[in-house]
Design a protein around this motif. Structure first.
Motif, short mmCIF file in Angstrom:
data_model
loop_
_atom_site.label_atom_id
_atom_site.label_comp_id
_atom_site.label_asym_id
_atom_site.label_seq_id
_atom_site.Cartn_x
_atom_site.Cartn_y
_atom_site.Cartn_z
N GLY A 85 2.50 21.60 38.82
CA GLY A 85 3.25 22.84 38.93
C GLY A 85 4.75 22.61 38.76
O GLY A 85 5.28 21.59 39.21
N PHE A 86 5.42 23.56 38.10
CA PHE A 86 6.85 23.46 37.86
C PHE A 86 7.55 24.72 38.37
O PHE A 86 7.21 25.83 37.94
N PRO A 87 8.52 24.59 39.27
CA PRO A 87 9.35 25.76 39.60
C PRO A 87 10.07 26.27 38.35
O PRO A 87 10.24 25.53 37.36
N GLY A 104 19.22 20.11 40.64
CA GLY A 104 19.09 19.67 42.02
C GLY A 104 17.72 19.09 42.24
O GLY A 104 16.85 19.11 41.35
N SER A 105 17.49 18.55 43.42
CA SER A 105 16.20 17.95 43.74
C SER A 105 15.07 18.96 43.51
O SER A 105 15.23 20.16 43.73
N VAL A 106 13.92 18.45 43.06
CA VAL A 106 12.81 19.34 42.74
C VAL A 106 11.50 18.66 43.14
O VAL A 106 11.36 17.45 43.04
N ARG A 107 10.56 19.46 43.61
CA ARG A 107 9.23 18.97 43.98
C ARG A 107 8.20 19.62 43.08
O ARG A 107 8.16 20.85 42.96
N LEU A 108 7.34 18.79 42.46
CA LEU A 108 6.32 19.28 41.55
C LEU A 108 4.96 19.18 42.24
O LEU A 108 4.43 18.07 42.41
#
Length: 263
Positions: A85-87, A104-108
């Protein structure tokens, strides 16, 4: 980012292993990366995430960076990777060298299947950028074989990552149509979005054989919005019924993602 800048930098390869459901942070230029996984369910399914930490001023790319950059890739051993998944991303760079990604920091969030509850290794390839783009390859290993309960901190982190994903189409925020240009070099996208917010931004993505550029200015057309999206690469053979183009729209803090029917 220019492609020649990316190619000129030596690839960094980093490795981590951990007997836990969260790998240690692997330090990268401008940040770090780790893998977090919850214990496998009875059917072998597993929720996980790739956690990308970026220091101030550093950036990384979306799944289709818009013709300039390194789309992140992920291969998993010890389980089957079902989805990543991608924001919703942002436009970055300047008019000459623009790209699509995160500043910025990102969570996938990851969905895994057929996990036996033992060691899982994710081989990750991504670009992290500041003045130049640096390609990074890392191996991240978690071992949840001894985990019989869900760590609440890890569960919260993954739930928060899942909450950042764009919502599906709904009334007032949905794709309407897509149309190939006669020469196949662009797609005209029509969609509905909240009219009381900022001008929406539009992103297209498809399989790895498609490549789209940054959308042109979004304009109003009655109750709908319209944008032209450049097609930088279109394969000779494709099946949109099996692998549809996805429309992602950012309208302020609201985001939406849905398959786009293209005529």
């Amino acid at each position: 980012m220019k492609r020649l800048q990316t190619a000129a930098v030596t690839l960094l390869f980093l490795n981590s292993a951990a007997a836990a459901a969260s790998s240690p942070w692997v330090e990268t230029p401008g940040g770090g990366v780790r893998l977090v996984a919850l214990p496998a369910a009875a059917d072998g399914s597993m929720r996980a995430m790739l956690d990308i930490r970026l220091n101030d001023g550093w950036k990384t790319y979306w799944r289709d960076p818009g013709g300039s950059g390194i789309p992140p890739s992920l291969a998993v051993a010890g389980a089957e990777l079902v989805s990543v998944g991608f924001p919703a991303p942002k436009r970055l760079g300047d008019a000459e060298n623009h790209y699509i990604g995160y500043d910025g920091s990102v969570r996938l969030p990851l969905k895994l299947a057929k996990a036996a509850g033992g060691a899982i290794t994710a081989t990750v390839f991504l670009g992290v950028c500041k003045d130049i783009c640096i390609p990074v390859q890392a191996e991240l290993t978690v071992d949840a074989s001894g985990e019989s309960f869900t760590n609440p901190l890890e569960e919260t982190a993954i739930a928060e990552a899942e909450a950042t994903l764009p919502r599906g189409a709904g009334d007032g925020f949905r794709p309407l149509s897509g149309r190939w240009a006669a020469d196949g070099k662009s797609v005209t996208v029509r969609f509905e979005a909240p009219a009381d917010g900022p001008v929406p931004d539009v992103f297209l993505s498809g399989s790895s054989t498609f490549e789209f550029g940054a959308a042109g200015p979004v304009r109003r057309d009655g109750a709908a919005f319209v944008a032209e999206v450049p097609v930088l690469h279109r394969p000779k053979v494709f099946d949109l019924g099996k692998d549809p183009i996805r429309l992602t729209v950012r309208a302020g803090e609201r985001t939406m993602e849905s398959p786009l029917a293209i005529e």
